[in-house]
Motif scaffolding. Structure first.
Motif, short mmCIF file in Angstrom:
data_model
loop_
_atom_site.label_atom_id
_atom_site.label_comp_id
_atom_site.label_asym_id
_atom_site.label_seq_id
_atom_site.Cartn_x
_atom_site.Cartn_y
_atom_site.Cartn_z
N THR A 129 0.61 -1.00 0.18
CA THR A 129 0.01 -0.35 0.58
C THR A 129 0.87 1.33 0.24
OG1 THR A 129 0.03 0.11 2.43
CG2 THR A 129 -1.95 -0.86 1.38
N ALA A 130 2.53 0.98 -0.09
CA ALA A 130 2.72 2.19 0.37
C ALA A 130 3.27 2.82 -1.59
CB ALA A 130 4.82 2.17 0.67
N GLY A 131 3.14 2.49 -2.26
CA GLY A 131 3.81 2.59 -3.36
C GLY A 131 5.31 2.71 -3.96
N ARG A 132 4.90 3.24 -4.71
CA ARG A 132 6.20 3.00 -5.26
C ARG A 132 7.73 4.24 -4.19
NH1 ARG A 132 7.54 1.55 -10.18
NH2 ARG A 132 5.58 1.01 -11.48
N ALA A 133 9.15 3.97 -4.21
CA ALA A 133 9.84 4.20 -2.90
C ALA A 133 11.34 3.82 -3.33
CB ALA A 133 9.70 3.98 -1.84
N ARG A 134 12.19 4.93 -3.82
CA ARG A 134 13.50 4.96 -4.50
C ARG A 134 14.44 5.20 -3.44
NH1 ARG A 134 14.62 7.78 -9.94
NH2 ARG A 134 16.30 6.07 -9.31
N HIS A 135 15.45 4.13 -3.13
CA HIS A 135 16.52 4.27 -1.94
C HIS A 135 17.27 5.28 -2.09
CE1 HIS A 135 17.10 0.36 -0.35
NE2 HIS A 135 16.31 0.38 -2.06
N GLY A 136 16.56 6.23 -0.99
CA GLY A 136 18.12 8.54 -1.10
C GLY A 136 16.39 8.70 -1.14
N ASP A 137 15.69 8.82 -1.62
CA ASP A 137 14.65 9.63 -2.30
C ASP A 137 14.06 10.27 -1.11
OD1 ASP A 137 12.76 11.06 -3.06
OD2 ASP A 137 11.10 9.50 -4.00
N PRO A 138 14.16 11.81 -0.31
CA PRO A 138 14.05 12.23 1.19
C PRO A 138 12.39 13.15 0.88
CG PRO A 138 14.52 13.61 -0.93
CD PRO A 138 15.24 12.91 -1.44
N THR A 139 11.86 11.99 -0.23
CA THR A 139 10.40 13.19 -0.37
C THR A 139 9.22 12.14 0.81
OG1 THR A 139 10.62 13.64 -2.80
CG2 THR A 139 8.39 13.44 -2.03
N ARG A 140 8.47 12.73 1.16
CA ARG A 140 8.01 12.91 2.44
C ARG A 140 6.51 11.36 2.36
NH1 ARG A 140 10.72 13.31 6.58
NH2 ARG A 140 9.87 12.70 8.38
N THR A 141 6.31 10.69 2.67
CA THR A 141 4.42 9.81 2.24
C THR A 141 4.21 9.64 3.66
OG1 THR A 141 4.09 7.65 0.97
CG2 THR A 141 6.26 7.66 1.39
N GLU A 142 2.88 9.79 3.56
CA GLU A 142 1.82 9.15 4.37
C GLU A 142 1.48 7.42 4.34
OE1 GLU A 142 -1.63 12.17 4.81
OE2 GLU A 142 -0.33 13.72 6.01
N ALA A 143 1.26 7.30 3.27
CA ALA A 143 0.76 5.75 2.87
C ALA A 143 2.02 5.12 3.40
CB ALA A 143 0.64 5.82 1.63
N GLY A 144 3.67 5.77 3.14
CA GLY A 144 4.51 4.76 4.08
C GLY A 144 4.76 4.90 5.72
N GLY A 145 4.24 5.88 6.28
CA GLY A 145 4.41 5.84 7.46
C GLY A 145 3.32 5.41 8.19
N TRP A 146 1.92 5.20 7.00
CA TRP A 146 1.35 4.51 7.67
C TRP A 146 1.41 2.64 7.55
CZ3 TRP A 146 -1.26 0.07 5.18
CH2 TRP A 146 -2.79 -0.61 6.20
N ALA A 147 2.09 2.55 6.76
CA ALA A 147 2.77 1.26 6.49
C ALA A 147 3.54 1.21 7.29
CB ALA A 147 3.73 0.77 5.24
N LEU A 148 4.56 2.13 7.89
CA LEU A 148 5.95 1.71 9.14
C LEU A 148 5.08 1.50 10.49
CD1 LEU A 148 8.86 3.91 7.97
CD2 LEU A 148 8.51 1.44 7.34
N ARG A 149 4.23 2.60 10.69
CA ARG A 149 3.43 3.13 11.82
C ARG A 149 2.72 1.44 12.56
NH1 ARG A 149 5.50 5.51 15.09
NH2 ARG A 149 4.57 7.66 13.72
N VAL A 150 2.09 0.75 11.01
CA VAL A 150 1.69 -0.64 11.70
C VAL A 150 2.16 -1.64 12.31
CG1 VAL A 150 -1.38 0.02 10.19
CG2 VAL A 150 1.00 -1.05 9.29
#
Length: 290
Positions: A129-150
């Motif tokens: 559910t976090a979508g695409r992400a690249r190593h080193g990308d500083p752009t912040r994502t709430e979807a990724g934050g949710w994946a880590l939090r749960v």
């Protein structure tokens, strides 16, 4: 947006998601061949010994056969390595989760259920559910934050509910019982034998384990600069556990990495820099002497 929602979806760098995704999927591949290779033995286990977990019964999952077990093994190995690259995060992510979920049903439906898999399973379910992400990308994502939090919540629940289970099945007398003594007799190391020889130390250790597990939610309340120290303490607890009674919580430790700033770890970038420096060093030595 209320405080709870803001906390659950607290944005994180996409680079952290990419690093955690690579770590988790590489662990899945390693788990198949290093940590739980014994699951493949169920391919030849008589079907009447298969007592599926509740999830297996609700989903009407089939009784394991050689074709099912070996098919899932190879498919999961290939797809896990592919997912670790970060490509097609939803398609590969959901496929890995589904296959690993069934792999765990097969593993735990013969009388032994491990509690160290919950955090990893939640991570596998949340990462697509976090979508695409690249190593080193500083752009912040709430979807990724949710994946880590749960995932973090599942990790802490693993500790806290383990303490609850101890009290539920062993009562308050668990802390003064001979649980650790029996574990050392069955699978203890030389280090454990030394510890066991110290009067009352095992009882003190059991009190410490209970307090540690009940107090694990404190990690959500400490300031960010102290959180890494708390995580280091969590890891040290498992190092001591393995060093004394050889119990590994490897899947749980992979999920525990969700608390770390993994975006700062960039092995590919480091490797490229190292190779570039090596090439520059070689060219320097190849220059003709004037």
């Amino acid at each position: 947006m209320n405080r709870v929602t803001a906390w659950v979806t607290e944005a994180v760098p996409r680079g952290r998601i990419a690093a955690f995704r690579t770590l988790v999927y590489l662990f899945v591949a390693a788990d198949l061949v290093v940590f739980t290779p014994w699951v493949r033995h169920h391919a030849s286990t008589p079907g009447d010994l298969y007592q599926p977990l509740l999830a297996g019964r609700l989903l009407h999952l089939p009784t394991p056969t050689p074709l099912i077990v070996h098919g899932i093994f190879w498919a999961l190995l290939v797809l896990g390595l592919a997912a670790a690259t970060g490509r097609a995060p939803r398609l590969l992510g959901w496929a890995v989760f589904a296959l690993y979920f069934e792999w765990m049903i097969i593993a735990m439906s013969y009388g032994k259920v491990d509690h160290d898999r919950i955090g990893l399973l939640v991570a596998l379910a949340a990462l697509p559910t976090a979508g695409r992400a690249r190593h080193g990308d500083p752009t912040r994502t709430e979807a990724g934050g949710w994946a880590l939090r749960v995932t973090q919540i599942a990790v802490v629940c693993t500790y806290f509910l383990a303490a609850f289970a101890k009290v539920r099945f062993g009562g308050l007398d668990w802390v003064t019982s001979s649980v650790l003594a029996r574990a050392i007799i069955r699978r203890g190391t030389e280090l454990a034998d030394l510890i066991a020889g110290v009067p009352y130390l095992l009882i003190l250790a059991q009190f410490g384990i209970m307090l540690f597990e009940l107090g694990s939610p404190v990690i959500f309340f400490v300031k960010p600069r102290w959180r890494n120290w708390v995580v280091a303490f969590f890891y040290s607890f498992h190092v001591v556990t393995f060093a004394t009674i050889t119990i590994s919580f490897a899947p749980h430790l992979a999920a525990l990495a969700s608390f770390l700033s993994l975006e700062k770890i960039r092995p590919v970038t480091w490797a490229r820099g190292f190779l570039a420096r090596r090439r520059g060093h070689v060219r320097e030595h190849e220059r003709p002497v004037v």
